[in-house]
Write an enzyme that holds these catalytic residues in place. Structure first.
Site, PDB file in Angstrom:
ATOM      1  N   SER A 273      35.276  35.101  42.147  1.00 19.70           N
ATOM      2  CA  SER A 273      33.823  36.131  41.944  1.00 19.70           C
ATOM      3  C   SER A 273      33.100  34.836  40.725  1.00 19.70           C
ATOM      4  O   SER A 273      32.076  34.575  41.260  1.00 19.70           O
ATOM      5  CB  SER A 273      33.563  37.577  41.778  1.00 19.70           C
ATOM      6  N   HIS A 303      40.896  39.521  46.539  1.00 21.66           N
ATOM      7  CA  HIS A 303      39.675  39.478  45.763  1.00 21.66           C
ATOM      8  C   HIS A 303      40.269  40.988  45.969  1.00 21.66           C
ATOM      9  O   HIS A 303      40.209  41.548  44.552  1.00 21.66           O
ATOM     10  CB  HIS A 303      39.019  38.471  45.024  1.00 21.66           C
ATOM     11  N   HIS A 349      50.523  41.536  38.244  1.00 20.85           N
ATOM     12  CA  HIS A 349      49.587  40.252  37.101  1.00 20.85           C
ATOM     13  C   HIS A 349      49.858  38.629  37.690  1.00 20.85           C
ATOM     14  O   HIS A 349      51.223  37.925  37.388  1.00 20.85           O
ATOM     15  CB  HIS A 349      48.791  40.981  36.889  1.00 20.85           C
ATOM     16  N   ARG A 358      43.172  48.005  32.272  1.00 23.35           N
ATOM     17  CA  ARG A 358      41.812  48.900  32.099  1.00 23.35           C
ATOM     18  C   ARG A 358      42.928  50.274  32.627  1.00 23.35           C
ATOM     19  O   ARG A 358      42.911  50.729  33.299  1.00 23.35           O
ATOM     20  CB  ARG A 358      41.507  47.933  33.132  1.00 23.35           C
ATOM     21  N   ASP A 404      44.127  47.858  39.658  1.00 24.85           N
ATOM     22  CA  ASP A 404      44.131  48.458  41.118  1.00 24.85           C
ATOM     23  C   ASP A 404      44.842  49.126  41.478  1.00 24.85           C
ATOM     24  O   ASP A 404      44.861  49.959  42.549  1.00 24.85           O
ATOM     25  CB  ASP A 404      43.740  47.422  42.137  1.00 24.85           C
TER      26      ASP A 404
END
Length: 467
Positions: A273, A303, A349, A358, A404
């Protein structure tokens, strides 16, 4: 005073409300520079710094490019300048050099709140500086004043069938905002390229301000949640977003939105993005068109859908082994996932080699606000067990969870359980990083991006001829 704010004051329901909005803006603007004023001060010295860096380092090599990088999606290929954030493999994302714990401590909070306001994060991304509470309050007021969308965009959204994916509707509406683009109008009138950043800034501010209104209208249309409430000119960005979604009375959910928007706002420039927004913007497309393209990239399963996949996997596990399963039952389910040729979603990751900060921020939020939630307890159990299983299975260089692995559980806890909508929230947040970079690209005169491509035959011939 900005024209958008004057209009908001004029339309306020009562003289008292008008006075409050005006006083709120005046108190911040009179004492300290606005974001646009501070940006105007920063551009000249930044231009000189870029010139100096290029003069000193411009002919130096970042290292070799290997053919596998070209076939491997350019993974790890140094090819972009992105000012807002850098992903450190050991420390996670740094926003203008600051870690997530640092910004959580430093950025202004809402009265009675403990999470950072994303307005402050945007200020940091644009300027590299921590704003004051007054500056953030001024930004909140200005975004609230700019939040209305044109009537034809409202009609456009309302005419979409509820079966059209929320992200498709989101991209469609953002593209339509181009109708009123300050940059497109200025470019058509022959603006000097040194001034491109000004209308780009205005478009970016309008874009960010209008995203909650668009997102809220889509949510209520698709999921039958009734009429959209008005923007509260006295409230911050996250509160208004939560209220548009129907959760404004839940203080914890408002706090979650503040945290969510902040930590999802930027993640280097190479993700789909961000890269798409920068690439389309390099053609001097205005921020609305550029970000619409970015949203289309974000909508892709590889994504923006990862948190949905995590939630689906967790709920399937919960249905199979129960809500209070033993560690052994969880281990068996994880091993069955791996032996079935599937991955454990939310773990691993491409860059990070530790638990995503996060994830930690969201885990701390859950421990504070929903420690007894059954699904959160399962997430915590998985966090304890999965890394060792992945290491034993040899399935991941980094066996730790990413962002996520947690976000869907938090949203579900508060009743926002429509997983098909989650990427829209991601899209609201990621606009902060993309637009901040678009503003600086225009300020620094970034050129049209045009990397060189090769065919497989050309590569084969190239190396055969060298031998």
């Amino acid at each position: 005073m900005a024209s958008h704010l004057r209009l908001a004051i004029k339309k306020s329901a009562s003289p008292l409300a008008r006075s409050a909005v005006q006083a709120r803006f005046a108190s911040s603007a009179a004492k300290q520079p606005t974001l646009k004023e501070r940006l105007a001060e920063l551009i000249p010295p930044t231009l000189e710094r870029v010139k100096a860096v290029r003069a000193e380092h411009g002919k130096k090599s970042f290292g070799p490019v290997i053919v596998d990088q070209l076939y491997g999606g350019m993974r790890g290929l140094p090819a972009l300048i992105w000012e807002g954030s850098v992903l450190d493999p050991d420390e996670g994302i740094r926003f203008r050099g600051k870690t997530i714990p640092e910004i959580q401590a430093a950025l202004p909070k809402a009265p009675g709140g403990s999470e950072p306001l994303p307005e402050g994060l945007f200020w940091l991304l644009v300027t590299g500086e921590i704003p004051t509470a007054e500056q953030v309050a001024g930004l909140s007021a200005e975004w609230a004043a700019r939040a209305a969308i044109p009537e034809f965009v409202e009609e456009l959204i309302d005419r979409c069938p509820p079966t059209l994916h929320p992200m498709s509707q989101f991209s469609l509406a953002v593209t339509a905002l181009n109708h009123d683009s300050a940059f497109a109008k200025a470019y058509a009138q022959g603006i000097n390229k040194k001034e491109y950043w000004g209308p780009t800034f205005e478009d970016s501010m309008d874009l960010i301000a209008k995203l909650p209104t668009i997102a809220g209208r889509i949510y209520r249309n698709v999921y039958g949640k009734g009429k959209l409430p008005a923007i509260d000119l006295q409230k911050d960005y996250s509160h208004n977003l939560a209220n548009l979604l129907g959760f404004g009375e839940n203080h914890a959910f408002v706090e979650l939105m503040r945290l969510y928007l902040t930590i999802h706002s930027d993640h280097e420039g190479g993700n789909v993005s961000a890269h798409t927004g920068k690439l389309v913007g390099s053609a001097l497309s205005d921020p609305f068109i550029s970000y619409s393209a970015a949203l289309n990239g974000l909508a892709g399963p590889l994504h923006g859908l990862a948190n949905q996949e995590v939630l689906v996997w967790l709920t399937k596990m919960q249905a199979k082994i129960g809500t209070d399963a033993t560690d052994e039952a969880v281990k068996e389910y994880v091993w069955a996932t791996l032996k079935g040729g599937q991955v454990v979603p939310g773990y691993g990751h491409a860059v990070l080699r530790k638990t995503d900060p996060r994830y930690i921020a969201q885990r701390e939020f859950a421990l504070k606000h929903l420690p007894d939630d059954k699904l959160f307890k399962l997430v915590a159990q998985v966090y304890k067990l999965v890394p060792d299983i992945l290491l034993e299975a040899g399935k991941a260089k980094n066996p730790w969870p990413n962002v996520d692995a947690h976000s869907g559980v938090l949203l579900t806890h508060y009743g926002l359980d429509q997983m098909g909508y989650y990427t829209v929230l991601f899209g609201v947040s990621r606009a902060f990083g993309v637009t901040a970079q678009l503003i600086w690209d225009r300020a620094l005169g970034a050129p049209l991006e045009r990397p060189k491509s090769y065919s497989t035959e050309a590569i084969d011939k190239m190396f055969k001829n060298k031998n």
